[in-house]
Design an enzyme around this catalytic site. Structure first.
Site, short mmCIF file in Angstrom:
data_model
loop_
_atom_site.label_atom_id
_atom_site.label_comp_id
_atom_site.label_asym_id
_atom_site.label_seq_id
_atom_site.Cartn_x
_atom_site.Cartn_y
_atom_site.Cartn_z
N HIS A 159 165.63 53.13 16.53
CA HIS A 159 165.61 54.40 17.26
C HIS A 159 166.96 55.10 17.26
CE1 HIS A 159 166.08 56.86 20.95
NE2 HIS A 159 164.85 57.25 20.66
N HIS A 198 154.82 52.36 22.32
CA HIS A 198 156.12 52.98 22.09
C HIS A 198 157.12 51.96 21.54
CE1 HIS A 198 159.94 54.88 23.92
NE2 HIS A 198 159.55 55.67 22.93
N ASP A 231 160.35 54.39 14.59
CA ASP A 231 161.34 55.35 14.09
C ASP A 231 161.88 54.90 12.74
OD1 ASP A 231 161.81 56.69 16.96
OD2 ASP A 231 161.95 54.53 17.21
#
Length: 238
Positions: A48, A6, A35
């Site tokens: 993000h 992540h 992202d």
């Protein structure tokens, strides 16, 4: 069950930085998540939040800043002095990195750009993703179904993941099928065994975010979840 890093190895290094991605090299981790957003001068970068405030020593909206302005900010010291002077990462850098090491990637489309400026963003993303090696597997996901659908029209060969925050809607299968998604990415806090099996029975693979608890991970594996997004992908027990 796959483990997807992540925002890189974000438990050990500042998220979405070179340090967080490079830590994957020595670990048995095959997937990462990141992202994609765009600067005011049209450069694709990995971050993000809509603003830089939380993860840098600067402030302001990502979409209102140029790449040069962003590159002047420190994206590491907030996490630890050991990572002082980490700079923002461009999508180009990451693509070179994943092509070299053959890491698979879940790219999240995440931008506060208005709908009339999203086309330039999506066009740039598609141009960049065409540079990814055929040996690398890609999923593109988003919470924004309209944005995801627009991407699918431009690049129909890429697998899609529908990101859902909070409760899964009753018509989640219909939502996913209508935009051509093959994955649903539910919030671990709200996901039930029955919902998981319903998705799988309807030929939708389930990737759950964000799972940092070993007991929860083991439960999800028994439910036949395809993958988990985790800050600790290097932990063998997860």
């Amino acid at each position: 069950m796959k483990k997807i890093a992540h925002r890189g190895i974000s438990a050990q290094a500042p998220e979405n930085t070179r340090a967080a991605f490079k830590k994957m090299v020595a670990l048995n981790v095959e997937w990462l998540e990141t992202d994609i957003d765009m600067t005011s001068d049209g450069e694709l970068i990995l971050i993000h939040d809509d603003k830089v405030d939380r993860v840098s020593n600067g402030s302001g909206s990502v979409n209102d800043m140029t790449l040069i302005e962003l590159q002047k900010l420190d994206f590491g010291r907030w996490f630890s002095e050991a990572y002082a002077n980490e700079r923002i990462v461009t999508l180009k850098w990451l693509i070179d990195f994943i092509n070299h090491y053959q890491f698979n990637v879940n790219f999240e489309l995440k931008t506060a750009l208005k709908s009339d400026t999203q086309h330039a963003y999506l066009t740039s993303v598609c141009q960049a993703l065409r540079q990814v090696s055929s040996k690398v597997e890609i999923i593109v996901s988003s919470f924004d179904m309209t944005l995801l659908q627009k991407f699918h029209v431009l690049m129909p060969s890429i697998q899609l993941g529908v990101l859902i925050e909070a409760q899964l809607p009753d018509n989640i299968v219909e939502i996913a099928k209508n935009i051509g998604a093959t994955y649903v990415h539910p919030d671990v806090t709200f996901l039930t065994k029955e919902q998981t099996h319903k998705l799988i029975d309807n030929h939708l693979q389930v990737n759950v975010w964000t799972v940092n608890d070993m007991i929860v991970a083991e439960k999800l594996e028994k439910w036949r979840v395809e993958a988990i997004f985790t800050d600790f992908p290097e932990v063998k027990a997860i």
